[in-house]
Design a protein around this motif. Structure first.
Motif, short mmCIF file in Angstrom:
data_model
loop_
_atom_site.label_atom_id
_atom_site.label_comp_id
_atom_site.label_asym_id
_atom_site.label_seq_id
_atom_site.Cartn_x
_atom_site.Cartn_y
_atom_site.Cartn_z
N ARG A 52 -6.56 -6.49 -19.58
CA ARG A 52 -7.66 -6.02 -18.74
C ARG A 52 -7.68 -4.50 -18.73
O ARG A 52 -6.64 -3.85 -18.55
CB ARG A 52 -7.48 -6.55 -17.32
N HIS A 53 -8.84 -3.89 -18.90
CA HIS A 53 -8.99 -2.44 -18.90
C HIS A 53 -9.33 -1.96 -17.49
O HIS A 53 -10.20 -2.52 -16.82
CB HIS A 53 -10.08 -2.01 -19.87
N CYS A 54 -8.65 -0.90 -17.06
CA CYS A 54 -8.91 -0.30 -15.75
C CYS A 54 -9.06 1.21 -15.91
O CYS A 54 -8.35 1.84 -16.71
CB CYS A 54 -7.77 -0.59 -14.78
N LEU A 55 -9.95 1.77 -15.12
CA LEU A 55 -10.16 3.21 -15.13
C LEU A 55 -9.21 3.85 -14.13
O LEU A 55 -9.18 3.48 -12.95
CB LEU A 55 -11.60 3.53 -14.77
N ASP A 56 -8.42 4.79 -14.60
CA ASP A 56 -7.41 5.45 -13.77
C ASP A 56 -8.07 6.56 -12.96
O ASP A 56 -8.42 7.60 -13.49
CB ASP A 56 -6.31 6.01 -14.67
N MET A 57 -8.19 6.34 -11.65
CA MET A 57 -8.79 7.35 -10.77
C MET A 57 -7.73 8.01 -9.90
O MET A 57 -8.04 8.61 -8.88
CB MET A 57 -9.87 6.70 -9.91
N LEU A 58 -6.47 7.94 -10.33
CA LEU A 58 -5.38 8.59 -9.60
C LEU A 58 -4.66 9.62 -10.46
O LEU A 58 -4.21 10.65 -9.95
CB LEU A 58 -4.38 7.55 -9.10
N ALA A 59 -4.54 9.34 -11.76
CA ALA A 59 -3.93 10.28 -12.72
C ALA A 59 -2.53 10.70 -12.30
O ALA A 59 -2.16 11.88 -12.40
CB ALA A 59 -4.82 11.51 -12.91
N ALA A 353 -10.69 14.21 -4.46
CA ALA A 353 -11.35 13.89 -3.20
C ALA A 353 -10.49 12.98 -2.34
O ALA A 353 -9.78 12.10 -2.84
CB ALA A 353 -12.71 13.22 -3.44
N GLY A 354 -10.57 13.21 -1.04
CA GLY A 354 -10.02 12.29 -0.06
C GLY A 354 -11.21 11.63 0.64
O GLY A 354 -12.07 12.32 1.20
N CYS A 368 -8.72 -0.28 -1.99
CA CYS A 368 -8.06 -0.09 -3.29
C CYS A 368 -7.84 -1.43 -4.00
O CYS A 368 -7.94 -1.51 -5.23
CB CYS A 368 -6.73 0.65 -3.11
N GLU A 369 -7.55 -2.47 -3.24
CA GLU A 369 -7.40 -3.80 -3.84
C GLU A 369 -8.74 -4.31 -4.38
O GLU A 369 -8.79 -4.92 -5.45
CB GLU A 369 -6.82 -4.76 -2.81
N ARG A 370 -9.81 -4.04 -3.65
CA ARG A 370 -11.13 -4.43 -4.14
C ARG A 370 -11.49 -3.64 -5.40
O ARG A 370 -12.09 -4.18 -6.34
CB ARG A 370 -12.19 -4.19 -3.07
N LEU A 371 -11.12 -2.36 -5.42
CA LEU A 371 -11.38 -1.54 -6.60
C LEU A 371 -10.60 -2.06 -7.80
O LEU A 371 -11.12 -2.11 -8.92
CB LEU A 371 -11.03 -0.08 -6.32
N LEU A 377 -8.47 1.97 -10.59
CA LEU A 377 -7.20 2.22 -9.94
C LEU A 377 -7.31 3.44 -9.03
O LEU A 377 -7.68 4.53 -9.47
CB LEU A 377 -6.10 2.48 -10.97
N ALA A 378 -7.00 3.25 -7.76
CA ALA A 378 -6.99 4.35 -6.79
C ALA A 378 -5.85 4.09 -5.81
O ALA A 378 -5.21 3.04 -5.84
CB ALA A 378 -8.32 4.45 -6.06
N LYS A 379 -5.59 5.04 -4.92
CA LYS A 379 -4.46 4.92 -4.00
C LYS A 379 -4.89 5.33 -2.60
O LYS A 379 -5.57 6.32 -2.41
CB LYS A 379 -3.31 5.82 -4.46
N ASP A 380 -4.43 4.53 -1.63
CA ASP A 380 -4.73 4.84 -0.23
C ASP A 380 -3.66 5.77 0.33
O ASP A 380 -2.57 5.93 -0.21
CB ASP A 380 -4.75 3.55 0.59
N THR A 381 -3.97 6.38 1.46
CA THR A 381 -3.01 7.19 2.20
C THR A 381 -3.42 7.22 3.66
O THR A 381 -4.62 7.21 3.98
CB THR A 381 -2.91 8.63 1.63
N HIS A 382 -2.45 7.22 4.55
CA HIS A 382 -2.70 7.32 5.98
C HIS A 382 -3.74 6.32 6.48
O HIS A 382 -4.65 6.67 7.24
CB HIS A 382 -3.11 8.76 6.34
N GLY A 383 -3.62 5.10 6.01
CA GLY A 383 -4.39 3.99 6.58
C GLY A 383 -5.80 3.84 6.08
O GLY A 383 -6.12 2.89 5.37
N SER A 384 -6.67 4.79 6.40
CA SER A 384 -8.09 4.59 6.13
C SER A 384 -8.64 5.51 5.05
O SER A 384 -9.85 5.53 4.80
CB SER A 384 -8.90 4.81 7.41
N THR A 385 -7.78 6.27 4.39
CA THR A 385 -8.24 7.23 3.39
C THR A 385 -7.79 6.80 2.00
O THR A 385 -6.68 6.30 1.83
CB THR A 385 -7.70 8.64 3.70
N ILE A 386 -8.65 6.97 1.01
CA ILE A 386 -8.25 6.77 -0.38
C ILE A 386 -8.41 8.10 -1.12
O ILE A 386 -9.28 8.91 -0.78
CB ILE A 386 -9.04 5.65 -1.08
#
Length: 412
Positions: A52-59, A353-354, A368-371, A377-386
């Motif tokens: 499966r191919h995923c776009l890396d939005m965290l680098a 961006a946050g 992030c799980e839906r993404l 691919l993205a990562k959350d931080t401090h609960g409500s921010t990605i």
């Protein structure tokens, strides 16, 4: 076969669950990764064990600013692998001079002290600042103080987490080293009030990444530069995440037109291939360190220097800074259109961006799980921010596609 049956069949044959479980079975659970197991990557895209191919939005938290497997960086690494990879600093190797000279020149400074990880570079800056305080400023022995910011993230060593206000990073790891004074982020008045004759440095991220891409006004960095100069205090800028092209300039401090006394660099300096970090400063600062007072077996090794020099060559073209600036405007415009539609706000600079998710539509982790389910691919931080920080090589159409997926994810 219906779409539901196709999805069930795919899930039944997926290699991911077993591979993910195997990875978790014998490793300390110091991370909570998304359930994806990557086996290949190129540019801004990764491929998992199921193809499966995923776009890396965290680098890699900006370690992969130049994308996965950039040809110039791979070429430099491969060429050096056939020559020599490690000598220790007990000897000099033929890649060291060019790397240190070109990194110093890029920063407009005299000297470089190379290390490996970002946390090591921060620890190095702390030691240098204290030594400078004793040898140059005349601070009494063992009385040096360093001013740090609330919401900071500089690494996870015991010294560094000792001046963190993040409970997850700090709790359970004391006792901690003294000598740090915390003030609110970007509060010049509070910094000025905290300065004493024993203050040797102000340690600051020009943009706080882990806190959710928190961006101060340019007047803060300008004022901090003026304050540190007036009070004879070192301005130490942690550019580990914010630097090396991410924000549209080589350094985030460049937005305000200021130069710190010490640049603290890492992540992208290793091109996503090897860990490379450094403290860069003028001779009157870094010159206080003598033989035996600091070091690293792997710091400044031949492979790291070869890759680091290739990274500097990429940055010298200005191409990646320009891409971050141009695509950053695309990112900003798209996020602005989403405010009030599952997003309550965002902060961005360059291709970083946050994004604050409306709690009514889900937590940062859930988004992030839906993404991930949508191939992003993205990562959350401090609960409500990605956090969104794609490689600077991302194609504009791919960036739009990723933001389409975000728009859909917050609308589910």
């Amino acid at each position: 076969m219906t779409l539901l049956n196709e999805a069930q069949a795919t899930a039944a044959t997926s290699l991911t669950p077993a591979a993910f479980a195997a990875a978790e079975a014998h490793s300390a659970h110091n991370y909570h990764p998304l359930e994806v197991v990557i086996s290949h990557a190129e540019g801004a895209w990764v491929t998992d064990v199921d193809g499966r191919h995923c776009l890396d939005m965290l680098a890699g938290y900006s370690a992969l600013n130049f994308g996965h497997g950039h040809p110039a960086l791979l070429s430099a690494a491969r060429e050096q692998l056939d020559k020599v990879t490690l000598t220790s600093r007990a000897f000099v190797h033929d890649q060291f001079a060019e790397f240190t000279a070109r990194l110093a020149a890029m920063c407009g400074k005299d000297m470089v002290l190379p290390m490996n990880t970002g946390a090591e570079a921060v620890e190095t800056a702390i030691k240098v600042a204290r030594k400078w305080g004793y040898d140059v400023k005349g601070v009494p022995a063992d009385q040096a103080e360093i001013i740090v910011m609330a919401g900071n993230f500089h690494g996870r060593t015991t010294t560094i987490v000792g001046f963190s206000d993040d409970a997850d990073a700090r709790d359970g790891f004391g006792p901690f080293a003294p000598g740090f004074v915390m003030v609110p982020y970007a509060d010049l008045a509070a910094i000025e009030a905290a300065i004493t004759p024993n203050t040797v440095a102000v340690l600051v991220e020009p943009i706080q990444g882990e806190s959710g891409v928190v961006i101060p006004g340019d007047d803060f960095l300008i004022g901090l530069r003026e304050l540190c100069t007036r009070e004879n205090v070192l301005f130490a800028a942690d550019e580990i995440q914010a630097g090396l092209g991410r924000t549209g300039y080589t350094f985030a401090c460049d937005h305000a037109g200021v130069k710190p006394d010490m640049y603290i660099l890492g992540k992208a300096l290793g091109g996503g291939i090897v860990p490379v970090s450094a403290v860069v400063a003028d001779r009157d600062v870094l010159g206080v360190i003598g033989p035996g007072q600091h070091g690293s077996t792997f710091g400044g090794n031949p492979l790291a220097c070869a890759v680091g020099t290739a990274v500097i060559e990429l940055l010298e073209t200005g191409e990646f800074q320009a891409r971050a600036e141009a695509l950053g405007q695309v990112l900003r415009d798209r996020l602005l259109a989403m405010v009030g539609k599952g997003i309550v706000g965002f902060r961005s600079r360059g291709l970083w961006a946050g994004v604050d998710i409306d709690p009514a539509v889900g937590t940062g982790r859930e988004i992030c799980e839906r993404l991930l389910a949508r191939g992003v691919l993205a990562k959350d931080t401090h609960g409500s921010t990605i956090r969104l920080a794609p490689p600077l090589v991302i194609a504009e159409e791919d960036l739009h596609w990723a933001l389409d997926q975000l728009e859909a994810a917050v609308s589910e």
